[in-house]
Design an enzyme around this catalytic site. Structure first.
Site, PDB file in Angstrom:
ATOM      1  N   TRP A 156     -10.251  10.483  -4.543  1.00 34.65           N
ATOM      2  CA  TRP A 156      -9.035  11.434  -4.215  1.00 34.65           C
ATOM      3  C   TRP A 156      -8.565  11.837  -5.232  1.00 34.65           C
ATOM      4  O   TRP A 156      -8.184  13.111  -5.428  1.00 34.65           O
ATOM      5  CB  TRP A 156      -7.977  10.459  -3.556  1.00 34.65           C
ATOM      6  CG  TRP A 156      -8.284   9.977  -2.031  1.00 34.65           C
ATOM      7  CD1 TRP A 156      -9.538  10.139  -1.462  1.00 34.65           C
ATOM      8  CD2 TRP A 156      -7.503   9.602  -1.107  1.00 34.65           C
ATOM      9  NE1 TRP A 156      -9.664   9.834  -0.175  1.00 34.65           N
ATOM     10  CE2 TRP A 156      -8.387   9.467   0.165  1.00 34.65           C
ATOM     11  CE3 TRP A 156      -6.199   9.339  -0.962  1.00 34.65           C
ATOM     12  CZ2 TRP A 156      -7.775   8.980   1.296  1.00 34.65           C
ATOM     13  CZ3 TRP A 156      -5.601   8.712   0.179  1.00 34.65           C
ATOM     14  CH2 TRP A 156      -6.340   8.775   1.425  1.00 34.65           C
ATOM     15  N   ASP A 169      -4.428   1.729  -9.865  1.00 34.84           N
ATOM     16  CA  ASP A 169      -5.385   0.536  -9.024  1.00 34.84           C
ATOM     17  C   ASP A 169      -5.492  -0.651  -9.912  1.00 34.84           C
ATOM     18  O   ASP A 169      -5.345  -0.732 -11.074  1.00 34.84           O
ATOM     19  CB  ASP A 169      -6.799   1.159  -8.697  1.00 34.84           C
ATOM     20  CG  ASP A 169      -7.441   0.391  -7.708  1.00 34.84           C
ATOM     21  OD1 ASP A 169      -7.713   1.352  -6.907  1.00 34.84           O
ATOM     22  OD2 ASP A 169      -7.764  -0.398  -7.607  1.00 34.84           O
ATOM     23  N   ASP A 207      -1.580  -4.085 -10.642  1.00 37.95           N
ATOM     24  CA  ASP A 207      -1.402  -4.405  -9.096  1.00 37.95           C
ATOM     25  C   ASP A 207      -0.101  -3.459  -8.764  1.00 37.95           C
ATOM     26  O   ASP A 207       1.016  -3.809  -9.215  1.00 37.95           O
ATOM     27  CB  ASP A 207      -1.178  -5.881  -9.026  1.00 37.95           C
ATOM     28  CG  ASP A 207      -0.861  -6.401  -7.657  1.00 37.95           C
ATOM     29  OD1 ASP A 207      -0.688  -5.495  -6.616  1.00 37.95           O
ATOM     30  OD2 ASP A 207      -1.230  -7.453  -7.346  1.00 37.95           O
ATOM     31  N   ASP A 216      -4.573   4.687  -0.352  1.00 40.51           N
ATOM     32  CA  ASP A 216      -5.692   4.556   0.251  1.00 40.51           C
ATOM     33  C   ASP A 216      -6.062   2.980   0.419  1.00 40.51           C
ATOM     34  O   ASP A 216      -7.242   2.351   0.203  1.00 40.51           O
ATOM     35  CB  ASP A 216      -6.920   5.287   0.001  1.00 40.51           C
ATOM     36  CG  ASP A 216      -7.966   5.468   0.728  1.00 40.51           C
ATOM     37  OD1 ASP A 216      -7.808   5.162   2.008  1.00 40.51           O
ATOM     38  OD2 ASP A 216      -9.123   5.940   0.301  1.00 40.51           O
ATOM     39  N   LYS A 269      -2.520   4.812   4.454  1.00 42.66           N
ATOM     40  CA  LYS A 269      -3.731   4.277   5.405  1.00 42.66           C
ATOM     41  C   LYS A 269      -3.274   3.043   6.196  1.00 42.66           C
ATOM     42  O   LYS A 269      -2.578   2.323   5.443  1.00 42.66           O
ATOM     43  CB  LYS A 269      -5.107   3.801   4.520  1.00 42.66           C
ATOM     44  CG  LYS A 269      -6.230   3.090   5.335  1.00 42.66           C
ATOM     45  CD  LYS A 269      -7.355   3.431   4.734  1.00 42.66           C
ATOM     46  CE  LYS A 269      -7.596   2.315   3.519  1.00 42.66           C
ATOM     47  NZ  LYS A 269      -8.958   2.622   3.062  1.00 42.66           N
TER      48      LYS A 269
HETATM   49  C1  LIG Z   1     -10.852   2.303  -0.282  1.00 42.11           C
HETATM   50  S1  LIG Z   1     -10.492   2.279  -2.044  1.00 42.11           S
HETATM   51  C2  LIG Z   1      -9.732   3.573  -2.432  1.00 42.11           C
HETATM   52  C3  LIG Z   1     -10.611   4.635  -2.756  1.00 42.11           C
HETATM   53  C4  LIG Z   1     -10.027   6.001  -3.228  1.00 42.11           C
HETATM   54  N1  LIG Z   1      -9.196   6.627  -2.358  1.00 42.11           N
HETATM   55  C5  LIG Z   1     -11.068   7.146  -3.598  1.00 42.11           C
HETATM   56  O1  LIG Z   1     -11.154   7.936  -3.138  1.00 42.11           O
HETATM   57  O2  LIG Z   1     -11.933   6.679  -4.551  1.00 42.11           O
HETATM   58  C6  LIG Z   1      -8.833   1.148  -1.936  1.00 42.11           C
HETATM   59  C7  LIG Z   1      -8.609   0.462  -3.287  1.00 42.11           C
HETATM   60  O3  LIG Z   1      -7.322   0.148  -3.233  1.00 42.11           O
HETATM   61  C8  LIG Z   1      -7.089  -0.866  -4.127  1.00 42.11           C
HETATM   62  N2  LIG Z   1      -5.912  -1.827  -4.113  1.00 42.11           N
HETATM   63  C9  LIG Z   1      -5.919  -2.659  -3.018  1.00 42.11           C
HETATM   64  N3  LIG Z   1      -4.878  -3.530  -3.222  1.00 42.11           N
HETATM   65  C10 LIG Z   1      -4.126  -2.885  -4.419  1.00 42.11           C
HETATM   66  C11 LIG Z   1      -3.054  -3.408  -5.046  1.00 42.11           C
HETATM   67  N4  LIG Z   1      -2.339  -4.223  -4.775  1.00 42.11           N
HETATM   68  N5  LIG Z   1      -2.775  -2.434  -6.200  1.00 42.11           N
HETATM   69  C12 LIG Z   1      -3.575  -1.553  -6.736  1.00 42.11           C
HETATM   70  N6  LIG Z   1      -4.782  -1.109  -6.158  1.00 42.11           N
HETATM   71  C13 LIG Z   1      -4.945  -1.866  -4.941  1.00 42.11           C
HETATM   72  C14 LIG Z   1      -8.469  -1.428  -4.315  1.00 42.11           C
HETATM   73  O4  LIG Z   1      -8.719  -1.935  -5.704  1.00 42.11           O
HETATM   74  C15 LIG Z   1      -9.362  -0.265  -4.079  1.00 42.11           C
HETATM   75  O5  LIG Z   1      -9.888   0.272  -5.105  1.00 42.11           O
END
Ligand SMILES: C[S@@+](CC[C@H](N)C(=O)[O-])C[C@H]1O[C@@H](n2cnc3c(N)ncnc32)[C@H](O)[C@@H]1O
Length: 206
Positions: A62, A80, A96, A121, A161
């Site tokens: 993205w 992320d 986080d 996402d 999402k």
């Molecule tokens: C489906 S992937 C995203 C893909 C991204 N949109 C792309 O196009 O490459 C979901 C991401 O959310 C991150 N994520 C989940 N919980 C999170 C949090 N509390 N803080 C930061 N990142 C988080 C995960 O580490 C993961 O990399």
């Protein structure tokens, strides 16, 4: 099914997937690019001078898509918990999103004028227990909403999402209190069997 068999099946599906093939060919880091692209083409979300916050950005497709549209008059801030290889023009915050310090850092990077668009996402790690997973998904979506009300400019948009299940109706009602329009999007690249969908809330009202 054994873990080996299920990961083999996942790899086979992945290899057959047209979006995966297309993403690999064009050097995009994930097939998720086509979800954002389809929504952007339909709803005209992103403009070259926009300041955009990409939550849950890794591996980065993205952010890659954003950096192909946004020029030096705009800004991209991505967060992320996992590492992300650098992308031109993207300021990456490693941490986080639920951590207040990380949110403050993002607010500082975006600055006083605020963001035009927040995209999320993010999906928390699954436990396999449906009720627990759904309540974690909704909890993170609520944090995204709260954060958006702090960082968006008036008139700004939020794309988030969700997973079909308890709480999604109420969430959309909540968004309606602060956004002029709330739309549901299920892009073609989002697998039919997945409960995932996106909510697009347009024109934030202070
Ligand atoms: C489906 S992937 C995203 C893909 C991204 N949109 C792309 O196009 O490459 C979901 C991401 O959310 C991150 N994520 C989940 N919980 C999170 C949090 N509390 N803080 C930061 N990142 C988080 C995960 O580490 C993961 O990399």
């Amino acid at each position: 099914m054994s873990k080996n068999k299920s990961s083999k099946r996942w790899l086979q599906t992945q290899n057959k997937d047209l979006y995966v093939k297309k993403a690999r060919k064009l050097d995009f880091r994930s097939r998720a690019i086509y979800k954002l692209q389809e929504i952007d083409e339909k709803d005209q979300l992103i403009k070259p001078n926009y300041c955009v916050v990409d939550l849950g950005s890794s591996p980065g497709s993205w952010s890659q898509y954003l950096s192909g549209i946004i020029d030096s008059s705009g800004r991209i801030v991505a967060i992320d918990i996992l590492p992300m290889n650098p992308i031109e023009q993207v300021l990456f915050i490693s941490g986080d999103f639920t951590d207040e310090i990380i949110q403050k850092q993002c607010l500082k990077e975006v600055g006083e004028y605020g963001a035009d668009l927040v995209i999320s996402d993010m999906a928390p790690n699954l436990t396999g227990i449906r009720v627990t997973d759904q309540s974690r998904n909704m909890a993170i979506a609520e944090l995204v909403y709260d954060f958006s009300t702090q960082i968006l400019k008036p008139g700004g948009d939020l794309l988030v999402k969700l997973f079909e299940g308890d709480g999604t109706y109420e969430y959309r009602q909540l968004l309606k209190e602060k956004f002029a329009k709330v739309l549901v999007r299920k892009p073609k690249a989002s697998r039919d069997q997945s409960r995932e969908f996106y909510v697009l809330a347009r024109s934030y009202v202070l």
